[in-house]
Every structure is written in structure tokens, then in C-alpha cells.
Design a protein around this motif. Structure first.
Motif: not given
Length: 161
Positions: A114-141
Motif C-alpha cells: 500500500a501507499i500512505a502519502s500526504c500531499t496537497n497535490e494528489p492528482a500529481w502523485a497519481r499521474k506519477c504513479l501511472s507513468h513511472l516504472v520500477v526495474d521490472d518494467g511495472s508502473t508504480l500504480s
């Protein structure tokens, strides 16, 4: 050194919770100049500073990732000034290992991530989750079973989890 897979197999862990800002990625959402956007890596080259000798070729900034780190070929995620948003190597490796363990059908044990993240920009964080990938190629989300991203304090996140 005990690997994460050994801990999981010992059935000590039921839930792994990650914070995002400066735990999974950098910079923090409040440090961004505008919302995240995909940019071509080649377009993010900077000219030498005025006090440096003129050079015909462009120089790439040392803060750029050395390879694309998004689910879009040749693209990286930046703010509007070109500051790259990158996944920390350790977080990328840990999430990739957890993904590998979750795909292993020989292990009969369920763990939630799970993720537990406090931010005033949750939409920005969700966009990062949908595009950034980890070493195995999976998106963060795709690495997380439950996502709690919103302003406020973490107590509310953990109550929801």
C-alpha cells in the motif's frame, strides 16, 4: 543479509506500506513547478552556463536519469521546468522484488502493498504513479493493492488501510 522474499516466506509480513515523497521518488510533490508531464529525453538538454566555454554540442544535466523511467518509450516525467521526477533505486528494487514474489505461484502466502502519502497535490502523485516504472518494467500504480493519497495526516491513511 535477509532478502525480502525470505521475510515474506516466514509469514511475518501481511502489509507493506510505502510513503511516496522522498521515499519512493524525488522530488517531493510540493517541490514541483507545475504538474508532472511527459517529455522526450532528448528535449531535456541544457546549454552550458554563460561562464563556461561555448561548446557546439549540448550537455545533458547530471540530474537526468540515465535511461527512460516511464511506461512511454524515450520519455521521462518532469515538472514544467524540466526537473525530472525519478524513482529511487532502492524503492525500485524493493518493489520489483515484491512483484516477483507476488507472481511466484509456488508461494502460498498473501501480502498486500500500500501507499500512505500526504500531499496537497494528489492528482500529481497519481499521474506519477501511472507513468513511472520500477526495474521490472511495472508502473508504480500496478505495484500497489491499496492507495491512500490525500492531504491530511497519516493516521487517516492507516485507519483506511
Amino acid at each position: 543479509m535477509i532478502h525480502l522474499s525470505h521475510i515474506l516466506q516466514m509469514q511475518l509480513t501481511k502489509l507493506i506500506v510505502f510513503d511516496l515523497d522522498f521515499c519512493v521518488w524525488k522530488p517531493e510533490m510540493y517541490q514541483l513547478q507545475g504538474p508532472p508531464q511527459l517529455k522526450n529525453m532528448r528535449s531535456l538538454q541544457v546549454k552550458p552556463k554563460r561562464n563556461q566555454r561555448k561548446n557546439k554540442s549540448m550537455q545533458t544535466t547530471s540530474s537526468l536519469p540515465n535511461r527512460p523511467n516511464t511506461n512511454q518509450k524515450g520519455m521521462i516525467l518532469t515538472d514544467r521546468t524540466g526537473t525530472p521526477i525519478t524513482v529511487f533505486e532502492g524503492a525500485s528494487l524493493a518493489l520489483s522484488e515484491i512483484n516477483q514474489w507476488k507472481r511466484d505461484e509456488s508461494i502460498d502466502y498473501e501480502i498486500r502493498v500500500a501507499i500512505a502519502s500526504c500531499t496537497n497535490e494528489p492528482a500529481w502523485a497519481r499521474k506519477c504513479l501511472s507513468h513511472l516504472v520500477v526495474d521490472d518494467g511495472s508502473t508504480l500504480s500496478s505495484c500497489f493493492d491499496h492507495i491512500e493519497i490525500r492531504p491530511g495526516d497519516k493516521r487517516n491513511h492507516f485507519e483506511s488501510l
